[in-house]
Scaffold this motif. Structure first.
Motif, PDB file in Angstrom:
ATOM      1  N   ASP A  55     -24.588   3.832  85.903  1.00 23.97           N
ATOM      2  CA  ASP A  55     -23.317   3.881  86.637  1.00 23.97           C
ATOM      3  C   ASP A  55     -22.147   3.602  85.705  1.00 23.97           C
ATOM      4  O   ASP A  55     -21.128   4.297  85.729  1.00 23.97           O
ATOM      5  N   TRP A  56     -22.254   2.566  84.874  1.00 27.45           N
ATOM      6  CA  TRP A  56     -21.183   2.240  83.932  1.00 27.45           C
ATOM      7  C   TRP A  56     -20.922   3.409  82.989  1.00 27.45           C
ATOM      8  O   TRP A  56     -19.773   3.758  82.721  1.00 27.45           O
ATOM      9  N   TYR A  57     -21.992   3.985  82.486  1.00 27.18           N
ATOM     10  CA  TYR A  57     -21.872   5.073  81.511  1.00 27.18           C
ATOM     11  C   TYR A  57     -21.125   6.269  82.113  1.00 27.18           C
ATOM     12  O   TYR A  57     -20.174   6.778  81.519  1.00 27.18           O
ATOM     13  N   LEU A  58     -21.532   6.707  83.288  1.00 25.78           N
ATOM     14  CA  LEU A  58     -20.899   7.872  83.898  1.00 25.78           C
ATOM     15  C   LEU A  58     -19.479   7.562  84.350  1.00 25.78           C
ATOM     16  O   LEU A  58     -18.600   8.421  84.290  1.00 25.78           O
ATOM     17  N   GLN A  59     -19.242   6.328  84.764  1.00 25.97           N
ATOM     18  CA  GLN A  59     -17.885   5.924  85.111  1.00 25.97           C
ATOM     19  C   GLN A  59     -16.979   6.005  83.885  1.00 25.97           C
ATOM     20  O   GLN A  59     -15.812   6.381  83.984  1.00 25.97           O
ATOM     21  N   GLY A  60     -17.535   5.655  82.727  1.00 29.35           N
ATOM     22  CA  GLY A  60     -16.757   5.712  81.491  1.00 29.35           C
ATOM     23  C   GLY A  60     -16.554   7.118  80.970  1.00 29.35           C
ATOM     24  O   GLY A  60     -15.606   7.392  80.242  1.00 29.35           O
ATOM     25  N   LYS A  61     -17.439   8.039  81.327  1.00 25.22           N
ATOM     26  CA  LYS A  61     -17.368   9.409  80.823  1.00 25.22           C
ATOM     27  C   LYS A  61     -16.445  10.306  81.631  1.00 25.22           C
ATOM     28  O   LYS A  61     -15.911  11.289  81.117  1.00 25.22           O
ATOM     29  N   TYR A  62     -16.272  10.001  82.910  1.00 20.08           N
ATOM     30  CA  TYR A  62     -15.530  10.899  83.797  1.00 20.08           C
ATOM     31  C   TYR A  62     -14.185  10.314  84.200  1.00 20.08           C
ATOM     32  O   TYR A  62     -14.001   9.094  84.231  1.00 20.08           O
ATOM     33  N   ASP A  63     -13.236  11.204  84.521  1.00 23.54           N
ATOM     34  CA  ASP A  63     -11.907  10.761  84.959  1.00 23.54           C
ATOM     35  C   ASP A  63     -11.973  10.077  86.319  1.00 23.54           C
ATOM     36  O   ASP A  63     -11.263   9.111  86.575  1.00 23.54           O
ATOM     37  N   ASN A  64     -12.812  10.618  87.181  1.00 28.73           N
ATOM     38  CA  ASN A  64     -12.894  10.107  88.548  1.00 28.73           C
ATOM     39  C   ASN A  64     -14.361  10.048  88.948  1.00 28.73           C
ATOM     40  O   ASN A  64     -15.042  11.076  88.952  1.00 28.73           O
ATOM     41  N   ALA A  65     -14.869   8.868  89.232  1.00 25.91           N
ATOM     42  CA  ALA A  65     -16.287   8.696  89.565  1.00 25.91           C
ATOM     43  C   ALA A  65     -16.437   8.083  90.950  1.00 25.91           C
ATOM     44  O   ALA A  65     -15.798   7.080  91.267  1.00 25.91           O
ATOM     45  N   GLU A  66     -17.268   8.707  91.770  1.00 24.07           N
ATOM     46  CA  GLU A  66     -17.604   8.199  93.099  1.00 24.07           C
ATOM     47  C   GLU A  66     -19.097   7.890  93.123  1.00 24.07           C
ATOM     48  O   GLU A  66     -19.904   8.614  92.520  1.00 24.07           O
ATOM     49  N   PHE A  67     -19.457   6.818  93.821  1.00 19.37           N
ATOM     50  CA  PHE A  67     -20.854   6.413  93.873  1.00 19.37           C
ATOM     51  C   PHE A  67     -21.316   6.307  95.325  1.00 19.37           C
ATOM     52  O   PHE A  67     -20.614   5.755  96.174  1.00 19.37           O
ATOM     53  N   VAL A  68     -22.488   6.866  95.592  1.00 16.07           N
ATOM     54  CA  VAL A  68     -23.103   6.821  96.919  1.00 16.07           C
ATOM     55  C   VAL A  68     -24.444   6.124  96.777  1.00 16.07           C
ATOM     56  O   VAL A  68     -25.218   6.436  95.864  1.00 16.07           O
TER      57      VAL A  68
END
Length: 445
Positions: free
Chosen positions: A292-305
């Motif tokens: 989750d941290w990694y993808l949040q850092g890679k993308y401009d806008n991250a949503e998690f379900v």
């Protein structure tokens, strides 16, 4: 070396003693971090400072008034604020200092994880948020004079002159050679790659008929008459003789650039059935949290379900996701049914999608082959991943991961299967998942 140099040196040592990222992921306390901030423990190094000895011992001093005279013993040190029992500022262990953790945002975490694991994931922008004019790189055959690409037009005309022009005066001199025929002049010119026609040679040959015999041979002409190249003629005559044509004109206009936002939705699925005991849940958290941290850092806008399931599935928040446990059976397809429904809010055309599931690979009979695999193939995503957590080794009926691997194959571009039997397997599992996505990203290019 002074005290200031010592302080700087100790600070550098403290930074170097920050917990290794891989060790932190595998064994560290992930609970100290928040969604937008990753706190990595630092092994404390005490900074040098002057300390006042509070032990019961006297001393000597000098001075006027209330200050002791030379050689006079001084009294006990007076209590300072924070020294006494019950003093609010002096209660030990109430708060840790800020220097106990190194705080990084998800973007820095993603960069360091890339370096740590040798990853190179380049997210793709999907949703267009702005269109703007870029550099004048595109060409059209018409447009305002101010956008005429004169440099290109000049080059086209110059190329034409270089391929069509020749030294007419030199060829006229060749036509004056004693006994030479138009055919011989033409063949000589072709041998020199001069773009002259037979008709031109015949006309020139007739024009100098009265001067025939001026030269005895072609070799004599070559020795005595200087040839002028096209480049020399252009320099002498200027560009007025460069044959510009209408078809050479090109007008520049700006390229339209679409500014795209890198959006991602991450669906985390976890088996919460009775067989998912504490150790298995901990391994899921230790694997999913860095992802989750990694993808949040890679993308401009991250949503998690977050989806929990036993025989049925339901959406939960992050706080519940890693701790919840039920006593029911297991039907993994229920989670994928819910995921497909929730992903309708995130169109594949606008959102990058990741679907991560984890459990101990136990599933109801035939559910994997008949329901889960078709659903995974139906849901478009950058990557589907399943993480099996079996601290005590594979159970007899724990076949879900094996069935996925058998169906999709180990080299699938958009499906990854990883096995985590203990903390030491976590970074390998993360690498397996993210490297699969990196390779799929290269294939899509």
């Amino acid at each position: 070396m002074g005290l200031r140099d010592d302080l700087e040196r100790f600070r550098e040592v403290g930074e170097k003693r920050r917990e290794d990222l891989a060790d932190f992921i595998q064994y560290g306390d992930l609970g100290q971090s928040r969604p937008g901030s990753v706190n990595i423990p630092v092994k404390i190094v005490s900074l040098p400072e002057f300390a006042y000895d509070q032990r019961d011992q006297g001393g000597v001093g000098q001075g006027d008034g209330d200050t002791p005279d030379v050689g006079q013993p001084i009294g006990q040190p007076q209590p300072q604020p924070g020294d006494g029992d019950g003093d609010e500022a002096g209660e030990p262990g109430e708060e840790g200092g800020e220097h106990e953790y190194y705080e990084m945002d998800p973007e820095e975490f993603a960069q360091e994880l890339d370096e740590e694991l040798g990853l190179d994931l380049e997210p793709k922008g999907k949703q267009v948020i702005e269109e703007k004019e870029g550099p004048f790189t595109d060409m059209t055959r018409s447009g305002p004079d101010s956008t005429l690409d004169f440099e290109r037009m000049f080059k086209e005309g110059l190329k034409r002159k270089l391929t069509m022009d020749f030294d007419e005066e030199f060829l006229r001199e060749l036509c004056k050679v004693e006994g030479i025929s138009p055919r011989e002049v033409f063949e000589w010119a072709r041998g020199e790659s001069l773009p002259v026609s037979m008709a031109w040679v015949e006309e020139a040959h007739a024009d100098v008929a009265d001067e025939r015999g001026t030269w005895d041979s072609i070799e004599e002409v070559e020795e005595n008459v200087e040839r002028e190249t096209v480049q020399q003629r252009i320099r002498r005559e200027g560009i007025r003789h460069v044959p510009f044509r209408r078809e050479d004109e090109r007008y520049r206009y700006p390229e339209i650039i679409e500014e795209k936002e890198k959006n991602v939705v991450v669906v985390n699925i976890r088996d919460v059935s009775g067989s998912m005991r504490e150790k298995k849940r901990e391994l899921v958290e230790r694997t999913f949290t860095p992802l989750d941290w990694y993808l949040q850092g890679k993308y401009d806008n991250a949503e998690f379900v977050y989806i929990a399931h036993d025989a049925e599935a339901w959406e939960v928040d992050r706080e519940e996701f890693f701790g919840i446990r039920s006593g029911g059976g297991t039907k993994i397809s229920s989670a994928y049914d819910l995921a497909a429904e929730l992903l309708e809010e995130y169109p594949w055309s606008d959102w990058n999608r990741y679907v991560f599931a984890a459990g101990d690979s136990e599933n109801s009979s035939n559910d994997t082959g008949e329901r889960v695999i078709p659903k995974m193939e139906e849901i478009p995503a950058n990557l589907h991943a399943y993480v099996e957590t079996q601290p005590s080794g594979n159970a007899i009926n724990a076949t879900h991961a094996e069935e996925l691997e058998k169906h999709f194959g180990r080299d699938a571009e958009d499906v990854a299967v990883a096995y985590v039997n203990g903390e030491g397997d976590v970074t390998d599992a993360i690498y397996e998942i993210l490297s699969t996505e990196s390779e799929a990203d290269e294939q899509r290019e």
